[in-house]
Design a protein around this motif. Structure first.
Motif, PDB file in Angstrom:
ATOM      1  N   MET A   1       0.921  -1.082  -0.054  1.00 21.26           N
ATOM      2  CA  MET A   1      -0.043   0.080  -0.064  1.00 21.26           C
ATOM      3  C   MET A   1       0.945   1.168   0.017  1.00 21.26           C
ATOM      4  N   ASN A   2       0.820   1.983  -0.838  1.00 19.96           N
ATOM      5  CA  ASN A   2       1.677   3.365  -1.131  1.00 19.96           C
ATOM      6  C   ASN A   2       0.844   4.421  -0.290  1.00 19.96           C
ATOM      7  N   GLY A   3       1.689   5.331   0.267  1.00 18.01           N
ATOM      8  CA  GLY A   3       1.138   6.590   0.893  1.00 18.01           C
ATOM      9  C   GLY A   3       0.721   6.268   2.292  1.00 18.01           C
ATOM     10  N   ASP A   4      -0.338   7.081   2.674  1.00 21.25           N
ATOM     11  CA  ASP A   4      -0.607   6.923   4.064  1.00 21.25           C
ATOM     12  C   ASP A   4      -1.486   5.678   4.425  1.00 21.25           C
ATOM     13  N   SER A   7      -5.231   6.028   5.334  1.00 19.28           N
ATOM     14  CA  SER A   7      -6.272   6.456   4.387  1.00 19.28           C
ATOM     15  C   SER A   7      -6.739   5.071   3.626  1.00 19.28           C
ATOM     16  N   GLY A   8      -5.508   4.310   3.499  1.00 14.12           N
ATOM     17  CA  GLY A   8      -6.085   3.213   2.736  1.00 14.12           C
ATOM     18  C   GLY A   8      -7.138   2.406   3.324  1.00 14.12           C
ATOM     19  N   THR A  15     -15.629   2.057   1.229  1.00 13.54           N
ATOM     20  CA  THR A  15     -16.101   0.826   0.019  1.00 13.54           C
ATOM     21  C   THR A  15     -16.840  -0.059   0.950  1.00 13.54           C
ATOM     22  N   ALA A  16     -16.641  -0.598   2.036  1.00 10.86           N
ATOM     23  CA  ALA A  16     -17.547  -1.707   2.472  1.00 10.86           C
ATOM     24  C   ALA A  16     -18.857  -1.273   3.009  1.00 10.86           C
ATOM     25  N   GLY A  17     -18.808   0.169   3.420  1.00 10.81           N
ATOM     26  CA  GLY A  17     -20.331   0.788   3.834  1.00 10.81           C
ATOM     27  C   GLY A  17     -21.070   1.203   2.760  1.00 10.81           C
ATOM     28  N   ALA A  26     -10.103  11.068   6.682  1.00  8.68           N
ATOM     29  CA  ALA A  26     -10.218  10.097   8.043  1.00  8.68           C
ATOM     30  C   ALA A  26      -9.343  10.845   8.911  1.00  8.68           C
ATOM     31  N   ARG A  27      -9.571  10.743  10.212  1.00  6.21           N
ATOM     32  CA  ARG A  27      -8.776  11.294  11.113  1.00  6.21           C
ATOM     33  C   ARG A  27      -8.500  10.326  12.166  1.00  6.21           C
ATOM     34  N   LEU A  28      -7.445  10.458  12.730  1.00  7.67           N
ATOM     35  CA  LEU A  28      -7.254   9.218  13.965  1.00  7.67           C
ATOM     36  C   LEU A  28      -7.330  10.059  15.258  1.00  7.67           C
ATOM     37  N   ARG A  29      -8.071   9.808  16.235  1.00 10.66           N
ATOM     38  CA  ARG A  29      -8.161  10.480  17.478  1.00 10.66           C
ATOM     39  C   ARG A  29      -7.695   9.277  18.448  1.00 10.66           C
TER      40      ARG A  29
END
Length: 138
Positions: A1-4, A7-8, A15-17, A26-29
């Motif tokens: 997987m390239n990049g972040d 985000s992947g 896609t699943a939803g 998307a943000r991580l908290r």
């Protein structure tokens, strides 16, 4: 997987939803569990209640998983109690072998406790996906 990689992960979840998937970055908290029942978590200074969370099934009390455990080269003493009707055997030795166990592991009680920190994923700071419990390395 390239990049972040997060985000992947988010793109896979979106896609699943499908039609219910939120849009945006998307943000991580990181949150702190305030209470377990009902579940409340402090996220960036605001208390979020259970209806805002989707939680990993591994964090729920009573979660079960099938396990297959095998090993070889196991060493140590093995005590076996057995009786022989003839009275001719009173001990047993196992020199070589393979140990195999098929089992079902059941989570005994809730994993999360008040004060625990959790990793959350969100796109809108309204709905949160509890990824896992986290601890400090220090």
């Amino acid at each position: 997987m390239n990049g972040d990689p997060f985000s992947g992960l988010y793109n896979l979840m979106r896609t699943a939803g499908q039609e219910d998937a939120p849009t945006g970055a998307a943000r991580l908290r990181r949150g702190t569990v305030l209470t377990v029942s009902p579940l409340t978590i402090d996220v960036a200074g605001t208390t979020q209640e259970a209806d805002r969370f989707y939680i990993s099934h591994r964090l729920i009390a009573g979660h079960t998983e099938k396990l297959t455990v095998s090993g070889s080269g196991v060493s140590g003493a093995l005590d076996i109690s057995a009786s022989c009707p003839m009275g001719s055997h009173d001990d047993m030795s196992i020199l070589r072998g393979t140990v195999a166990l098929n089992a079902v592991a059941t989570q005994d009680g809730p994993v999360l406790q008040a004060g625990d920190e959790v990793l959350l994923l969100t796109t809108d700071d309204q709905t949160f996906y509890i990824i896992d419990k986290v601890v400090s390395c220090a």
